[in-house]
Design a protein around this motif. Structure first.
Motif, short mmCIF file in Angstrom:
data_model
loop_
_atom_site.label_atom_id
_atom_site.label_comp_id
_atom_site.label_asym_id
_atom_site.label_seq_id
_atom_site.Cartn_x
_atom_site.Cartn_y
_atom_site.Cartn_z
N THR A 139 17.55 14.30 -31.08
CA THR A 139 16.71 14.43 -32.26
C THR A 139 16.46 13.06 -32.88
O THR A 139 17.20 12.10 -32.64
CB THR A 139 17.35 15.35 -33.30
OG1 THR A 139 18.66 14.87 -33.62
CG2 THR A 139 17.45 16.77 -32.78
N LEU A 147 14.19 18.99 -37.92
CA LEU A 147 14.05 19.93 -36.81
C LEU A 147 13.02 20.97 -37.21
O LEU A 147 13.22 21.73 -38.17
CB LEU A 147 15.39 20.60 -36.51
CG LEU A 147 15.45 21.39 -35.20
CD1 LEU A 147 15.36 20.45 -34.01
CD2 LEU A 147 16.73 22.21 -35.13
N HIS A 167 10.19 24.20 -36.82
CA HIS A 167 10.19 25.56 -36.29
C HIS A 167 9.78 25.58 -34.83
O HIS A 167 10.35 26.30 -34.00
CB HIS A 167 9.26 26.44 -37.12
CG HIS A 167 9.15 27.84 -36.61
ND1 HIS A 167 8.18 28.23 -35.70
CD2 HIS A 167 9.89 28.94 -36.87
CE1 HIS A 167 8.33 29.51 -35.43
NE2 HIS A 167 9.34 29.97 -36.12
N LEU A 213 12.59 24.99 -32.17
CA LEU A 213 13.65 25.96 -31.91
C LEU A 213 13.51 26.59 -30.53
O LEU A 213 14.50 26.75 -29.81
CB LEU A 213 13.66 27.04 -32.99
CG LEU A 213 14.02 26.57 -34.40
CD1 LEU A 213 13.96 27.74 -35.38
CD2 LEU A 213 15.39 25.91 -34.43
N CYS A 243 19.44 13.66 -37.30
CA CYS A 243 18.61 14.73 -37.87
C CYS A 243 19.00 14.95 -39.32
O CYS A 243 20.17 15.18 -39.64
CB CYS A 243 18.81 16.01 -37.06
SG CYS A 243 17.84 17.41 -37.62
N TYR A 273 17.07 21.01 -41.09
CA TYR A 273 15.93 21.86 -40.75
C TYR A 273 14.74 21.54 -41.65
O TYR A 273 14.89 21.23 -42.83
CB TYR A 273 16.29 23.33 -40.92
CG TYR A 273 17.41 23.82 -40.03
CD1 TYR A 273 17.61 23.27 -38.76
CD2 TYR A 273 18.27 24.82 -40.45
CE1 TYR A 273 18.62 23.73 -37.95
CE2 TYR A 273 19.30 25.29 -39.64
CZ TYR A 273 19.47 24.73 -38.39
OH TYR A 273 20.48 25.18 -37.57
N ILE A 303 11.11 26.24 -41.58
CA ILE A 303 12.06 27.18 -41.00
C ILE A 303 12.51 28.14 -42.09
O ILE A 303 13.19 27.76 -43.04
CB ILE A 303 13.26 26.45 -40.38
CG1 ILE A 303 12.81 25.61 -39.19
CG2 ILE A 303 14.32 27.45 -39.94
CD1 ILE A 303 13.93 24.91 -38.46
N SER A 344 11.46 32.63 -38.51
CA SER A 344 12.31 31.62 -37.90
C SER A 344 13.73 32.11 -37.67
O SER A 344 14.49 31.49 -36.92
CB SER A 344 12.36 30.36 -38.79
OG SER A 344 11.08 29.87 -39.07
N LEU A 383 16.33 31.04 -34.30
CA LEU A 383 17.49 30.24 -34.71
C LEU A 383 18.79 30.96 -34.37
O LEU A 383 19.73 30.36 -33.83
CB LEU A 383 17.41 29.93 -36.20
CG LEU A 383 18.48 28.99 -36.76
CD1 LEU A 383 18.46 27.66 -36.03
CD2 LEU A 383 18.26 28.79 -38.26
N CYS A 409 22.71 24.34 -35.64
CA CYS A 409 22.44 24.56 -34.22
C CYS A 409 22.47 23.30 -33.38
O CYS A 409 22.27 23.36 -32.17
CB CYS A 409 21.10 25.27 -34.04
SG CYS A 409 19.67 24.23 -34.38
N TYR A 449 20.95 24.55 -44.20
CA TYR A 449 21.00 23.30 -43.44
C TYR A 449 19.66 22.57 -43.45
O TYR A 449 19.34 21.84 -42.53
CB TYR A 449 21.44 23.58 -42.01
CG TYR A 449 22.80 24.24 -41.92
CD1 TYR A 449 23.89 23.69 -42.58
CD2 TYR A 449 22.96 25.42 -41.20
CE1 TYR A 449 25.13 24.31 -42.53
CE2 TYR A 449 24.20 26.04 -41.14
CZ TYR A 449 25.28 25.48 -41.81
OH TYR A 449 26.51 26.09 -41.76
N ASP A 450 18.89 22.77 -44.51
CA ASP A 450 17.67 22.00 -44.67
C ASP A 450 18.03 20.61 -45.19
O ASP A 450 19.15 20.37 -45.67
CB ASP A 450 16.71 22.70 -45.62
CG ASP A 450 17.34 22.93 -46.99
OD1 ASP A 450 17.08 22.14 -47.90
OD2 ASP A 450 18.12 23.91 -47.13
#
Length: 276
Positions: free
Chosen positions: A101, A109, A111, A114, A137, A140, A144, A150, A154, A183, A210-211
């Protein structure tokens, strides 16, 4: 390799990689190209990996290329705007599936990534090939939706990672997260080993989401606290990355010392000494 008198009557230079004066020279060059006289010929050696020249910014775009054995990288298509580089390569002669990434400066990351990540995980599971996840990264992307369209892909990626029959290794090369069900190598997806470079930024507190906005406030300026708490198994330099991964994939391929437990497909070391 060809000589200059080939196609000379047509008045144009032959189409070849190397052009020499005569047959004797052609034989010498051919011998050199198969390694019998490379120093005399002056064939350029493979340039050293630029990973060792980095000071805080991993070369995500070329990470897979420089970790791979020369000429073994098969890159998968990457849509415009995506920062996820995927492919299959060989490290120490052994096939490895890789996902990196942070390419092209895109550290979210998306959508659309994924499904691509899911295919890489699927290849790893289908052929029992080790999976290497390289994190740079921020988290997200906002597109997402954890309760919408999403959520299913995921969840599928996380579930597939938990069931991998082959080892999963996570390397945090920049911004990363190693807790929960993230992930890209969270502890709950059961990675075999988590590595970090000295300038990796890793949080030690799990977050509800996890955004990027949720993860940013908790990231530490380095991996040392995470390593001290056992969240990171080892901190290595870029120069150590290739040799370490080479050792790991050789160990993973040696079925005499690694075997899956049928109940949950975890991996363990098995000694030939009775009672150990």
């Amino acid at each position: 390799v060809t000589t200059t008198n080939v196609q000379a009557g047509e008045g144009r230079r032959p189409e070849a990689d190397i052009v020499v004066a005569d047959e004797t020279e052609a034989v010498r060059v051919a011998r050199a190209l198969v390694g019998l006289d490379a120093e005399r010929l002056g064939v350029p050696k493979r340039a050293p990996s630029p990973l060792g020249q980095l000071f805080g910014v991993p070369a995500s775009d070329t990470m897979a290329e420089h970790l791979a054995d020369p000429g073994t990288l098969i890159s998968f298509a990457r849509p415009d705007g995506s920062g996820l580089v995927g492919g299959i390569l060989r490290i120490a002669g052994i096939p490895v599936v890789i996902a990196v990434t942070g390419a092209s400066g895109q550290r979210l990351l998306l959508h659309a990534d994924l499904d691509r990540l899911g295919r890489l995980v699927g290849i790893s599971g289908r052929y029992s090939i080790p999976l290497l996840l390289v994190q740079d990264c921020d988290g997200y992307a906002p597109d997402i939706d954890f309760e919408g369209t999403s959520a299913r892909p995921l969840a599928d990626v996380v579930a597939a990672q938990r069931c991998l029959p082959a080892p999963l290794v996570c390397l945090v090369a920049g911004a990363g997260h190693v807790l929960g069900t993230f992930c890209l190598g969270g502890r709950q997806v059961d990675p075999s080993y988590i590595l970090a470079w000295p300038w990796a930024r890793i949080g030690v507190t799990d977050t509800p989401a996890y955004d990027a906005e949720s993860l940013a406030p908790y990231r530490q300026p380095g991996p040392w606290l995470a390593a001290g708490l056992g969240l990171v198994d080892d901190v290595i330099t870029p120069e150590e990355t290739g040799p370490w991964l080479g050792w790991f994939v050789r160990l993973a391929r040696d079925r005499r010392h690694l075997a899956p437990i049928a109940a949950d497909r975890r991996w363990y070391a098995r000694s030939s000494i009775k009672g150990t």
